[in-house]
Structures are given as C-alpha cells and as structure tokens.
Design a protein around this motif. Sequence first.
Motif, PDB file in Angstrom:
ATOM      1  N   GLU A 175     -12.689   6.623  -0.349  1.00 46.78           N
ATOM      2  CA  GLU A 175     -12.255   6.040  -1.618  1.00 46.78           C
ATOM      3  C   GLU A 175     -10.844   5.469  -1.533  1.00 46.78           C
ATOM      4  OE1 GLU A 175     -15.003   8.984  -4.412  1.00 46.78           O
ATOM      5  OE2 GLU A 175     -12.873   9.395  -4.154  1.00 46.78           O
ATOM      6  N   VAL A 176      -9.964   6.203  -0.844  1.00 50.03           N
ATOM      7  CA  VAL A 176      -8.583   5.711  -0.705  1.00 50.03           C
ATOM      8  C   VAL A 176      -8.574   4.389   0.070  1.00 50.03           C
ATOM      9  CG1 VAL A 176      -6.345   6.170   0.367  1.00 50.03           C
ATOM     10  CG2 VAL A 176      -7.519   7.981  -0.909  1.00 50.03           C
ATOM     11  N   THR A 221     -13.092  11.387  -0.196  1.00 49.73           N
ATOM     12  CA  THR A 221     -11.782  10.921  -0.657  1.00 49.73           C
ATOM     13  C   THR A 221     -11.190   9.894   0.303  1.00 49.73           C
ATOM     14  OG1 THR A 221     -11.394  13.055  -1.674  1.00 49.73           O
ATOM     15  CG2 THR A 221      -9.465  11.663  -1.322  1.00 49.73           C
ATOM     16  N   THR A 238      -1.294   4.410  -0.693  1.00 45.60           N
ATOM     17  CA  THR A 238      -2.637   4.568  -0.117  1.00 45.60           C
ATOM     18  C   THR A 238      -2.563   4.642   1.405  1.00 45.60           C
ATOM     19  OG1 THR A 238      -2.912   2.162  -0.234  1.00 45.60           O
ATOM     20  CG2 THR A 238      -3.864   3.472  -2.030  1.00 45.60           C
ATOM     21  N   ILE A 290      -9.704  -3.170  -1.796  1.00 48.16           N
ATOM     22  CA  ILE A 290     -10.201  -3.913  -2.971  1.00 48.16           C
ATOM     23  C   ILE A 290      -9.103  -4.137  -4.005  1.00 48.16           C
ATOM     24  CG2 ILE A 290     -11.679  -3.699  -5.004  1.00 48.16           C
ATOM     25  CD1 ILE A 290     -13.870  -2.633  -3.303  1.00 48.16           C
ATOM     26  N   ASP A 291      -8.327  -3.087  -4.287  1.00 44.31           N
ATOM     27  CA  ASP A 291      -7.365  -3.193  -5.384  1.00 44.31           C
ATOM     28  C   ASP A 291      -6.016  -3.742  -4.946  1.00 44.31           C
ATOM     29  OD1 ASP A 291      -9.325  -2.003  -6.961  1.00 44.31           O
ATOM     30  OD2 ASP A 291      -8.606   0.020  -6.518  1.00 44.31           O
ATOM     31  N   GLU A 292      -5.704  -3.589  -3.672  1.00 44.33           N
ATOM     32  CA  GLU A 292      -4.371  -4.000  -3.205  1.00 44.33           C
ATOM     33  C   GLU A 292      -4.429  -5.250  -2.326  1.00 44.33           C
ATOM     34  OE1 GLU A 292      -2.795   0.636  -3.574  1.00 44.33           O
ATOM     35  OE2 GLU A 292      -3.008  -0.233  -1.577  1.00 44.33           O
ATOM     36  N   LEU A 312     -11.055   2.213   0.521  1.00 44.29           N
ATOM     37  CA  LEU A 312     -11.700   1.126  -0.217  1.00 44.29           C
ATOM     38  C   LEU A 312     -10.789   0.615  -1.330  1.00 44.29           C
ATOM     39  CD1 LEU A 312     -14.334  -0.473  -0.314  1.00 44.29           C
ATOM     40  CD2 LEU A 312     -15.198   1.150  -1.986  1.00 44.29           C
ATOM     41  N   SER A 313     -10.096   1.542  -1.988  1.00 42.06           N
ATOM     42  CA  SER A 313      -9.185   1.119  -3.051  1.00 42.06           C
ATOM     43  C   SER A 313      -8.047   0.274  -2.483  1.00 42.06           C
ATOM     44  CB  SER A 313      -8.635   2.347  -3.776  1.00 42.06           C
ATOM     45  OG  SER A 313      -7.552   1.985  -4.592  1.00 42.06           O
ATOM     46  N   ALA A 314      -7.532   0.654  -1.331  1.00 45.00           N
ATOM     47  CA  ALA A 314      -6.461  -0.142  -0.717  1.00 45.00           C
ATOM     48  C   ALA A 314      -6.943  -1.555  -0.429  1.00 45.00           C
ATOM     49  CB  ALA A 314      -5.986   0.520   0.580  1.00 45.00           C
ATOM     50  N   HIS A 336       0.801  -1.230   0.000  1.00 44.58           N
ATOM     51  CA  HIS A 336       0.000   0.000   0.000  1.00 44.58           C
ATOM     52  C   HIS A 336       0.835   1.283   0.000  1.00 44.58           C
ATOM     53  CE1 HIS A 336      -3.244  -2.716   1.062  1.00 44.58           C
ATOM     54  NE2 HIS A 336      -2.743  -2.997   2.242  1.00 44.58           N
TER      55      HIS A 336
END
Lengths: 351, 351, 351
Positions: free
Chosen positions: A287-288, A284, A169, A294-296, A290-292, A166
């Motif tokens: 979003e940061v 924001t 993020t 889900i995406d990471e 959730l992205s960490a 991460h």
Amino acid sequence: MTKFLRNSWYCAGWSTDVTDNPVGIKILSEEIVLFRTSDGTLAALNGRCPHRFAALSLGCIKGDLIECGYHGLQFDKHGVCRLNPHGQGKVPPRAHTRSYPAVERDGALWVWMGDPALADPADIMDLYFVGQREGWTGVTGYLKINADYQLVIDNLLDLTHATYLHPNTVGVDPEHSLGASLSYDFKTEGNIVRSNYTFRNSPPTALFKPFYPQERGDIFAFMRWEPAGALLLDISTTGVGMPKGTGVHMPSAHLIVPETEQTCHYFFALSRDVELDNEAKTKTMGEVALSAFIDEDEPVIHRCHELMNGAEFFELEPAILETDIAGIQARRILAKLIRQEQPVREAAEAA
Amino acid sequence: MTKFLRNSWYCAGWSTDVTDNPVGIKILSEEIVLFRTSDGTLAALNGRCPHRFAALSLGCIKGDLIECGYHGLQFDKHGVCRLNPHGQGKVPPRAHTRSYPAVERDGALWVWMGDPALADPADIMDLYFVGQREGWTGVTGYLKINADYQLVIDNLLDLTHATYLHPNTVGVDPEHSLGASLSYDFKTEGNIVRSNYTFRNSPPTALFKPFYPQERGDIFAFMRWEPAGALLLDISTTGVGMPKGTGVHMPSAHLIVPETEQTCHYFFALSRDVELDNEAKTKTMGEVALSAFIDEDEPVIHRCHELMNGAEFFELEPAILETDIAGIQARRILAKLIRQEQPVREAAEAA
Amino acid sequence: MTKFLRNSWYCAGWSTDVTDNPVGIKILSEEIVLFRTSDGTLAALNGRCPHRFAALSLGCIKGDLIECGYHGLQFDKHGVCRLNPHGQGKVPPRAHTRSYPAVERDGALWVWMGDPALADPADIMDLYFVGQREGWTGVTGYLKINADYQLVIDNLLDLTHATYLHPNTVGVDPEHSLGASLSYDFKTEGNIVRSNYTFRNSPPTALFKPFYPQERGDIFAFMRWEPAGALLLDISTTGVGMPKGTGVHMPSAHLIVPETEQTCHYFFALSRDVELDNEAKTKTMGEVALSAFIDEDEPVIHRCHELMNGAEFFELEPAILETDIAGIQARRILAKLIRQEQPVREAAEAA
C-alpha cells in the motif's frame, strides 16, 4: 520519428492476471491479446480480429484456441484461423492475425514487439525476487501513468526526487535527516545504465521502518535500467558503516511499458528478505509503495507531460544537473536503438 | 470523401420525444432543432441561431415560432426570422436558418438532410407495426453507439453474431441448440439489401420464450436494409415445419443515424402480434432488447471502431466470409450513392 | 493569427486565493505560477520548471523563494534559480524561468503577459468597490467558461440577453415588465467601449429586489469594456424618474481571461452601497449572481462555441442587430490591437 523501441521485451502483466479468459492490453499503440492454451502456455496475438476488427479480448478460450466473441472465428496461438463456423466453413486467406513471442518467467508475462527472429528470452530482466522465489516475500502491482514513458524512466533514474516528492513514503524527510550524507555515481555499460545512491547515517524510509528498528542506518539504492523500460531497484538498509548486503534488503522492479505516446503501463514488484510470513506487513508495504506511485509520482509526471505539450525533451532545452546524467544517458541510448531499428530508407532520410 | 449520404430520410426521434419544447439532435455532424407549430406540425431547422450562434434547442416555442433563448429572435418553420425584439426591430437579411423537409409517420419523426427538391416521403421506411397500429403492441427506444454508423449496419446485416454475442437475449445459445440448422440467403434489389436467416428446430430466444411455449420451433429472421441506415427485421417463430407467418410475429425497426463520424443514434421499435394487453411482458420485452443493444452490441461495435483507428473498412483488408455478403453489398451501395451525390467537380476529381 | 492579446493586464485571482502556497493558473495557454515572497509581495513566474518541466505550482515556498516539488530547485521572484540542492550545487545557465510583471490592487491579482517594458499599472481597471473599500460590501468569485473568451465579452456587451436568459436572476421577466421601456446607446472612446442600458419603469431584478422594495423603478446598467477582457458594469436602481446615482447602487467587475482558445476564466466581483452589514443578504447576492453565470450563461456560451466549431466569428457571417454594435466594436478593437503587437514580419505577411 517514433518514440517506441520495437525490438524489446515488454511486461504485459503478472502471471495471475491471465487465467481462464483472454486479456487485452495496448502496447506501443498496438492492441495485444494474451491467453493461455490448454496446457497453460502463454500466447500473445494482435488483438484485432482480421474479420470485422472486433477485440479478441472480448472473446473466450476454447481448448487451445481463442474464439472471437463477435462471429465465432477461432485462432491458434500462431494467429492462424482454425475455425470459421459459418456456411461451408472456408477460411479465407486473410483470416490470420499477428502473433508475438511471449514468455512467462518469475511471475511476469513478457511480449516481444519487434522482429521475432531477434527475440531472445535471455534478454529478459532477471526478477530474482518475484514469483514465489525462496527467501523472498512481496507484492506485485500495476498503475497507469498518463505521460510519455520516458518521463517515468527519468523519474526513476534520478532518485533525488524522493526527498521532495516522497518524504513520508519511499523517501526521507530532509527535516529529519540532518547529518545524513548522500553520494551517488552513474555508470553506463553497453546499453545498460546504473544509477547508485548511498545515503549514510539516514533515518529509514517509511517503507523500511517496520523492518528496520534503528533510528539511523546506511541506505544503498542501486538502480539498473535496461532498454526499453525495465528498471531494477536494489535497496538495502544496513547498520551505519556496515557493507551493502547486510541488514534488510528490499529489491523492486519497475517495468515501464508504453501504451500510447501519451500513456504508459507501470508494472511493479517489491519484495523483502525478512519477516517472510508477516502478511500484514506485506500488505502495508504494497500500500505504501502504490500510494507513492499513484498519489505522489503520477500527478507530477502527468503534469510534466502536459507542460511539455508534445515537444521533444531536448528541444525544450532543459537545465541539466549532474544528477540527470543517468536519465540523459538512457534517453540517448533509447534514441540510438530506435534509430538503428528503423528501415534503411527511413534511417537514411533521418541522417 | 464524406461518409455521409445527404439525400436520405433520417429518423430524428419518436413522436413522443418532441412535445412543447424544441429538441436538438445532431445528424451528419449538423445541429438540427425539431419543434412543433401550434397545430402540432413537425418542423426541422438548422439548430444554430444565425445571430450569435446559440443553440435554438435551448429556446422555447411561441405559437408557430421558435424563440432563441439567448436574445429572443423568433423563426418560423421555414427558418425565416419573424421577430427581432430589439430597437427598431429590423430583421437583417442574414437572419434566417436552413429548414429541412420533416415528416411524422407511424410514431417516428423523419428529417431529409439533402436537396429538398428530392425529398419524397414515399421513400420513408414503412413501420407498419409502430405507432398504435391495430393488431400490434410494442416499445420504442433509443441508444447512442460510439462508432461509425456503418459498423452498426454491418452488425445487423450479419445476424450470425447473435449466437456469440446475444445467447441469453435475442440470440440462441449454441450449447442448447444441437440439432438446429441455419440457412441464409442474401439478395440485392436495386439499392435494397435483404439478408434472410432461417433456423429450423431451434430453441426460442429469450425474447420469444414468454410468447412461444414450445421447446423447439423454426425461426425466420428476415432483415431488410434501405439506405442510408434503416433496417427492418421481421422475425417470427413458428411450429417446426410450419410456414413463415404462422406462430408469433415480432418485427422490429433499427434506424441508424450518423451523429458524427465517430458516433451514431440508434432508434429502435419492437412490436409483437400476440398478448397485446400484457403490459408487463411488453416492459420485459423492451428491457431485453435494450440490454442486448446497450450491454452486448455497443461495447463490441465501439471497440471495433477504436481498433480501426480511423481507417476505411476496405483499406484494412478484412477477411471476408460468405456471411458478410449482405454487409459488403450495403457498404458498396452506400459508397456509390454518396459518390453520386457529390458535386460534379468533386466527382470528376475522384474519378 | 493568435486570438490572444499579450500586452494586457489579466486578472489571475483574488488576493485571498494566494496565501502560503504557490498557485497555478493557465493564461493565454501559458502556465503561470503565483506566489508571495516573505513580505507578502506577489510574484508571477512561468510555471514550468526549466529542469524537468514539473509544475512549480506543486512545489512550496521557502522564504522568498519557490521550491520545485520534484527535485528541489529554488527560484526567486525574477525566475532566477538560487539553489540547486544536488551535488556541487552548480546552477546551470538554463535554470531560469520567465517572470511577469504582477500587481495586487483592490483585492485582485493582475499579471502582464506581454513586453514587460510596456507594463503600466495605471492601465489596470479601477475596481473602486472591491477589496474592503469604505462604503461598499460585496462578494468576489470565479467560474470557468468552456468557450473562447470573446464570446463572453459578446455576452456582456449586449445586456438585452438578460431578459431571455436571466429573467429570474439578474434580468427582468418580460411578462412582468409591461410598461417598461428600454433605451440604450453605445460609445467607443479610443480602445474603450461603453454600452449603456436604461430600463425605465421596470420591476427590479431578483438581485436588486431585497434592497429595493418598490414595485417599479428605473434601472441604469452602464457597461464599460477595456481590452483585452475587463468589463465594469455599473448598475443602479432608482425611483422612477430619479437621476442615475440615487437609489441602490450595485457595481460589478467581470474579468474575462483566456485560459486556452477553448476556455476562459471568469473572475467576478459584485458590491452594493446599502445594508453593508447584512451578511445574509450578501451571501444570497453572491449565490444569485453565481447561479446566473454558471447555470444560465455558461451553458449557452459553451454551446455557441461548440456550434461555431472553430470558425472565426465574422467568417460565419452573423446576422448583426443594432444591439450588437458594442460587441462588434470590441471585436474590431481587439483584432486591431492583436495585429499591432505582432512582430513586424508577421504583420507584413498579414498585410
């Protein structure tokens, strides 16, 4: 042996998830339906209609009762059938479904999956920063992880992964953190495991940066795990050399709930104690995070699950580092608690 | 024990489904290929080429023969290999595939999956309103159901579900049907189960409304099940107090065919005896029915199948209502017929 | 018994597939990670990190070491952990992963999955026309086949399927080939099987047509299989009656690599010895071949796999034609080699 601890409170959603209609969720491979009675009280039943096995979550609410959407049987919050709309209206003795202790607190919905006599709401994790609490603002969210839930607990109890997974993020890029120093310690108190990380003289993470303008600071990341899957991460970034608790405070809850042996629910809440009215920054921040997750996190944890190919963790003889202590202790505590709640005969066979 | 009855005619398609090319369909977990010989006669073979196990449905028709698309072997309607195009052209003794008794009638294609000596076309359900029959107009269609076929039979033999699941399509909204009264009776004659519903003084369903302008009427819905999975639903809406058979008549066939233990084919035909030339209304009629099956029935039945999690129906100790009588009897008849056709040794072991 | 031969070189990619980042591939149900050390040397390790079982292919390269993307452990090309970035940095004894002999040659990457002591690079198939070799131009490519790898070998060793499956791509339409004649012969030399086809007076295939303007010619298609899954197809089209080797030459390699028991990798290379600078024709050549494999072969082979439903090939009592000789011999050789490499006890039990 099962991987699931039954005598535990599990998060089944956020308060806003359940409104006028029933909502289904699978927990410990069991179908649960959540609904509210007319005064808003939360109820949790086994979600399979005892008549033709339809999913009660496809039905609707009639006053204090949930109506099956297939043939119209109505059940109260105890799972007792109160109406058979057909013919003479006789309710056969088998027309009941299991009910579960259910509690709504701090904006979260909790269900007790084990022996109802053992359900004590005092055991529910204190989410002091969630649910419109004074002095906090934040987000709640959800994702599904395609992996055994214990792999997510492993992930969270060893925050050193944030540097690698991460850096942009919720972690710190090692290339920009020369001069930072990390220390950690792990503690087990009863069945609770703590894993505390202190990064001194570190750049702030992307999550903190909008709220913490300095280039360097001390980061305190204190993780607390309560069985089966509730983790509370108390992070603050302070001026270099300042005590924990000063500066910006951003606590989060990570409520990991087994859905099946291959999947789990991940409910999270993340709050802060500064700029409470800045909704753009709140958006924001969500979003940061959730992205960490889900995406990471999810892709890596999912692949760990795949590469373990159904084997038990210790069978695979993992190389254990000192940073694994907290995760290993949590696994041992969980295994012990699961073993203890097995029926006597099963427990004897296992011995 | 198997869930499948072999000695039964199964619908394998509508006449228009099979034209110039072979068509594959899986029935009772067995791959079948359908094709027409040069005079249009239907043939049904096991769809796996005995050479390299290619799907014959990927091949083509050469006169009276079906040609495998992989290496060109040709088979006649009896499953006998008539051409090996390679080398000396010798046909090895194993180069044959099973053929099945196949019948085309009333616009439907039927295959007998059991002992050919027992196949009697007189046992095929009489679809008197399908296939351009004088005095009728209608539609035929298909959908896949992701569930054990017996759950679909259960669904159809208990029409009380229409009130809850189909209030805006093929059922009646209970909020608009105050004053209506429902009566039903169930009869078993040999291996045939009848389930008759009479709704007096009811608003018409959305399906009937375009053809029946009154606000109230009597609805006669007479269901007839023949093993393994053929159901004929004879619905008419008449003036209040008028005898069945007057008014608008809308019979339908529901031909439920096991594909695997987890899935089934659902062939349906729906006709009416009024406004025979109104193609726009025919189109709408087909769309309403298909939507009821796909959007309303399938998701509920599919979830029942999931929540049963592979268990047998009676093992799960269902709460049985008086409206379940027809479905229960059909399940018992099916179980008996399946047991009876097992080889003697298996039957002895089961006893 | 396993379907996999371990003591064999398997293609794991083309040289251009592995550049600055690690690449994962599953071979024989085993996770492999490929990477290059700082001087470009290929390394192949078991792709599961011994710490927390993350996929090393999600990591990155640091000089000569591969870094796990989860917690930062670094491994050398022998699979030895060279860096634990945490705490005291102690490397626990279990922190190593298996390495595999790996060779890069002729533009292809090869991995030896068996006993390293038996790995001899001289056994790797000679791809004399691949990898910028003087006098050749061509393409390389990849597809996944959803079937047991032996079904793909069967496919390639019996080229008579091209007439039926590929009439518009890599085969000849029988309707336009009146007057052509096919002869073939099969040879087994040790563990190598050859399957040679000669089509005299045939129209050229779509693949050859842009390079061979005559309406008729002789096609020589010589296939050579080396266990476990390497096939070399040497095709030339010559003037009618001219010897093999004159005319246009278009050799291809078909490297079939088991991924799991249900899937395999298909690496192919296709080159020609004419119009070396015509890049447009090279592009078309690659597209025609890929389409033949993906759109024509894969669906048929995949359905064969499904219709075999997990059974062994010979158990299903296939009808064997004379054109099956090469495929059958390859299956027998493979079975023998797999049996021979089993541990002694297993081999004794099997006997």
